[in-house]
Design an enzyme around this catalytic site. Sequence first.
Site, short mmCIF file in Angstrom:
data_model
loop_
_atom_site.label_atom_id
_atom_site.label_comp_id
_atom_site.label_asym_id
_atom_site.label_seq_id
_atom_site.Cartn_x
_atom_site.Cartn_y
_atom_site.Cartn_z
CE LYS A 232 -2.29 -0.03 3.96
NZ LYS A 232 -1.85 1.22 4.73
NE ARG A 307 -5.22 0.32 11.95
CZ ARG A 307 -4.41 -0.02 12.14
NH1 ARG A 307 -2.81 0.31 11.69
NH2 ARG A 307 -3.49 -1.00 12.21
NE ARG A 346 9.31 -6.83 6.38
CZ ARG A 346 8.65 -5.71 6.18
NH1 ARG A 346 8.17 -5.05 5.02
NH2 ARG A 346 7.81 -5.83 7.24
NE ARG A 379 11.20 -4.98 11.70
CZ ARG A 379 10.12 -4.54 11.45
NH1 ARG A 379 10.40 -3.79 11.89
NH2 ARG A 379 8.83 -3.93 10.50
NE ARG A 390 1.62 -6.48 12.15
CZ ARG A 390 2.04 -5.43 11.47
NH1 ARG A 390 3.60 -6.12 10.63
NH2 ARG A 390 1.26 -4.74 11.10
#
Length: 444
Positions: A232, A307, A346, A379, A390
């Site tokens: 996004k 949100r 990542r 992370r 999430r």
Amino acid sequence: MNIALLGSTGSGKGTLIHALAEKLSLHPISLGEVLRSKASYGTALGLLTRDYVTNGELVPDEFVDAMVEEVFRHLPPGTHTVLDGFPRTVGQARFLDDLLAELGQNLDAAIYLHVPEQVIHDRVKHRSQPRHDDEPHILRHRLHVFRRMAGPVLRHYAENGRLVLVHADRPTHEVELTVQKVVEDLRQGQHPAFTDADFQFLDQTFKARSVVPIETDPALNLVLLGGPGSGKGTQAVNLCKAFEVPHISTGDLFRDHIRKQTDLGQLAKSYMDRGELVPDDVTERMVAARLAQPDAQRGFILDGFPRTVSQAEALDEILHELKRRVTGVVHLKVSDEEILRRLSGRRICRQCQAPFHLLFKKPRREGLCDRCGGPLYQRDDDKAETIQIRLRNYHRQTEPLIAYYHSSGVLTEVAGEGDPVGIRAAMLAACKLFSEEPEDAAIS
Ligand SMILES: [Zn+2]
């Protein structure tokens, strides 16, 4: 037995929860305390929350939900609880219902402590320990936001007969006795009646303000929706270039206000320093101030806000004040499997923070940074377990928001997987439809 206490600031919830905990052996779960204690724990969630707070970012609602879940899952079976500060939105109320059902329990009652706003103003003025956010203009806004958010939550509990209305504009010990009686009755299997008069009272108190539709607003006032890892942010940058409108992200707004030490920045920081969530009304006022600036007159692309449905309603109000409206909403759709693939690959260099990706940007030597040779790590944010949390919470929060915009006819969906050039073109095409002057938008 599980009970939630609902009420605005100054309704006496804080005092009451401790009295109830002691007299009725209920285990108190106060969201503020959960957040403060979690941030110092060594758990992934605690560390993450602290990251958000120290980086000057909003703690996403999905983390709040996840923390509440953690608390419930660690309670000994048969614990009776009383909640304060959660749920604040319908999304959270539904989440709590699902969670408790999974644990073979339920929320027996939501007790709403009603205090008229004028009384709250007086109470707050005479607080023995004034809080940093007690100033009248902040309080007025906070109560306004409470009204907007609480209405739907109260209706949620009223509809399935779990709401108890307590008029709390009385001496503390009287309110305590009333609530104690309610809890004792519940333990006997008797639910206090919620009368037609109560319904009418709530309807009057929480009546939605009608927003008059605005006929024309030639600007491209765009909201971008997309989950974590949907790309996004990248798309927003492209669109802003093409349509020459500012990119307004809540993360940037926060950092900006805090860096410049504005009133709102200092207010936000005072919450963060105390390990508390920054309340919605602070975020909303930052967005309102930003949208009123001259460069946003031709339009804007909002990223990270709204949100929740409550924030979407706030945005409608803000724009209505400016005689404008949301002209388009683009939902960048990416499957959960793809998001997991993108985020879990990542890696970051521990020494110089250079980013890598196991699939898309492999380091030349496995596990080591190309730039400085430092060790790469993942992370907590990017671990599969965290991503699942999430995603689950993102869907629960966003689906009502998508329905909200769908019903107002401004929503369009763009597939966010596959060829990046194609995605970019599809985004531009979708936005051109919302823009009144399509010829002016240069597609490059
Ligand atoms: Zn490095």
